[in-house]
Design a protein around this motif. Structure first.
Motif, short mmCIF file in Angstrom:
data_model
loop_
_atom_site.label_atom_id
_atom_site.label_comp_id
_atom_site.label_asym_id
_atom_site.label_seq_id
_atom_site.Cartn_x
_atom_site.Cartn_y
_atom_site.Cartn_z
N ARG A 1 0.81 -1.09 -0.19
CA ARG A 1 -0.07 0.01 -0.08
C ARG A 1 1.06 1.56 0.51
N SER A 2 1.51 1.83 0.67
CA SER A 2 1.90 2.94 0.89
C SER A 2 2.76 3.15 0.52
N GLU A 3 4.45 2.37 0.53
CA GLU A 3 4.98 2.33 -0.14
C GLU A 3 5.01 2.31 -1.80
N PHE A 4 3.85 1.64 -2.19
CA PHE A 4 3.33 1.82 -3.65
C PHE A 4 2.91 2.81 -3.80
N LEU A 5 2.23 3.68 -3.16
CA LEU A 5 1.04 4.78 -2.97
C LEU A 5 1.90 5.45 -2.85
N ASP A 6 3.00 6.11 -2.30
CA ASP A 6 3.79 7.37 -1.53
C ASP A 6 4.81 7.15 -2.49
N GLY B 1 -6.29 -1.89 -7.87
CA GLY B 1 -7.65 -2.16 -6.72
C GLY B 1 -6.45 -1.69 -5.87
N HIS B 2 -7.20 -2.95 -4.05
CA HIS B 2 -6.75 -2.66 -2.53
C HIS B 2 -7.27 -1.46 -2.23
N THR B 3 -6.15 -0.72 -2.68
CA THR B 3 -6.95 1.60 -1.48
C THR B 3 -7.73 1.70 -2.28
N PRO B 4 -9.24 1.48 -1.16
CA PRO B 4 -10.46 2.39 -1.93
C PRO B 4 -10.32 3.98 -1.64
N PHE B 5 -10.80 4.43 -2.79
CA PHE B 5 -10.73 6.04 -2.81
C PHE B 5 -12.26 6.19 -3.48
N ALA B 6 -11.92 7.66 -2.86
CA ALA B 6 -13.88 8.25 -3.13
C ALA B 6 -14.21 8.66 -4.91
#
Length: 209
Positions: free
Chosen positions: A152-157, A169-174
């Motif tokens: 999650r964070s290592e990829f998203l950041d 997918g995996h991480t919910p966004f509005a």
């Protein structure tokens, strides 16, 4: 090379009615290819119904790709007698309750075969499809399964560029995340928000409800 659309569908999590509604809006054609990004089960009311719908859809759209999510991995571990509490604490009880038969829980063999044969990723000339993301700095061939399913964070950041657009997918966004080289399609269907599909080439999106 086909002239059809390249479509990706975010995390369904047992929301069968939303899946049916979404597919009715997208109206997939024979030339289209759909990539489902994983997390078909857990938390939502009808995990069994979702897999039934996907199996039926695959019959009429055999070019479809079904990726493995971390929730499918947890379910397979549970069925093998591993990490039982992890599965149950992450919505697994809802999945089990959708498989009642004569007072017991019975998973049809067709569903087991489906779960055991999910792909970890799918790559085209311009896109990489994966459930959770990729570890920055590593080529796709060197990625570990745990990261593909859980990162999650290592990829998203990170702003690391794999040279292709990452669809995940995996991480919910509005709402769908649409950046220069990333498309995030978990839009929180099971949390009362929407289930999303994106034509990744045109970036046209559909939502249910």
């Amino acid at each position: 090379m086909t002239s059809g659309r390249l479509l990706a569908v975010g995390d369904i999590h047992g929301c069968r009615d939303l899946l049916v509604d979404l597919l009715a809006k997208v109206r997939p054609q024979p030339a289209d290819r759909l990539i489902f990004l994983g997390d078909y089960i857990d938390r939502g009311p009808d995990a069994r119904g979702v897999i039934d719908e996907l199996l039926t859809f695959r019959l009429s759209h055999p070019r479809s790709i079904f990726l493995k999510g971390n929730h499918e991995a947890m379910f397979l571990d549970f069925l093998a007698g591993r990490n039982l509490l992890l599965f149950l604490r992450n919505g697994g009880d809802a999945t089990l309750s959708s498989y009642p038969q004569e007072g017991k829980i019975r998973i049809p063999q067709e569903h087991l075969d489906f779960l055991r044969n999910l792909d970890l990723h799918h790559e085209t000339e311009d896109f990489i499809f994966v459930h959770a993301g990729l570890r920055p700095g590593l080529p796709l061939a060197d990625q570990q399964e745990r990261d593909l399913l859980w990162i999650r964070s290592e990829f998203l950041d990170s702003d690391y560029d794999w040279g292709k657009t990452l669809v995940f997918g995996h991480t919910p966004f509005a709402a769908p995340l649409l950046t220069a080289n990333r498309i995030g399609l978990d839009t929180g269907a099971v949390y009362g928000r929407t289930l999303s599909c994106c034509d990744v080439r045109s970036r046209t999106c559909w939502h249910a409800p």
